[in-house]
Structures are given as C-alpha cells and as structure tokens.
Scaffold this motif. Structure first.
Motif: not given
Length: 159
Positions: A128-133
C-alpha cells in the motif's frame, strides 16, 4: 522493432531485495535487532548494485559524455535510497511501533499475539505504501536534484 532487454534490478525478482528492510521492520518486534539491520544491508546492497548498473548502462550509451554516467548513478542511488530504504523503512517502523503500542493499550491480548498482529499489519502495509512513496520521491527529485542535470522537458527515468 526489437524487444527491450529486461532490467535485472527493475523487471525481475531481484527488485524485491529492495523491500528487505520493510520486511525487517515488520518483524522488528519478533526478531533480534541485528536481523533488522541485516535487512537494511540487503536493501542497501540492492540500491548500490542498481546504481552501478545504471552507471554502466549510461557509460555504454554515452561514452563521450561522463556527466550522463554521474547523473545516472546519483539519480538512481538517491532515488532508490529514499524510495526503497529510508522512507518506507521509517514508515513501516512507525506504523508497527504505533500499532504495538495501541494494541497494548486497547486490548488484553497476550504480547506474542500483539507482536504477530503488528508484524502482519506491517507486511500488509508494504504494497500500500510503495506507489505513494515512489510518486512522492519522483516529485521531490524532479523539484530539486534532477533540475541540476536534466534537460528541460526531459522526463525523469522510470523506477
């Protein structure tokens, strides 16, 4: 038209080594701290290898211009260090620490159950955090470091 050769560090299972520290942070409440630090070693080795690879590819494509090589190495190393190691490691660390503390104050679950729940939450958060980061690091680098070595209108390299 020829088919593009797969990038070992971006298009194969090797790219998952960049997530080693997030897995390590997820398991922090269950494993000795040296295991967590070792996971950072794996992720940092991945980042370094990818930067070297991109430098070699830039050297092959732009042998007459060594600034392309330096820019490729710096861009890859900084981007990967932020997007694959520092920011996600910090994010998972804080998420797991907060969830362990909250579970301790809101439940009467035994400590092993709280620790395993925290680990599961950390692991579940990774995708869940990969793309926003990644997008945030692209924006930060496009707004700062990449202005030093990119031609106007040239798109950033995809990661």
């Amino acid at each position: 038209m020829g088919q593009k050769e797969p990038d070992l560090y971006r298009d194969t299972w090797v790219r998952y080594l960049g997530y080693a520290n997030e897995v390590g942070e997820s398991f922090r409440s269950l494993v000795p701290v040296p295991v967590v630090w070792a996971s950072y070693g794996v992720a940092t080795a991945y980042v370094t290898a990818d930067a070297i690879d991109k430098g070699r590819k830039a050297a092959a494509a732009h042998a007459q211009d060594p600034t392309h090589v330096g820019a490729a190495v710096v861009d890859t190393f900084v981007w990967q260090s932020l997007a694959s190691v520092a920011i996600p490691g910090f994010t998972i660390n804080r998420l797991c620490a907060a969830s362990l503390a909250l579970l301790g104050s809101l439940t009467r679950w035994p400590l092993p159950v709280r620790r395993w729940t925290t680990t599961a939450l950390g692991l579940a958060a990774i995708p869940l955090i990969i793309t926003p980061i990644d997008r945030t690091v692209d924006f930060l680098m496009d707004s700062s470091l990449r202005k030093l070595y990119k031609a106007p209108g040239e798109p950033p390299t995809s990661h």
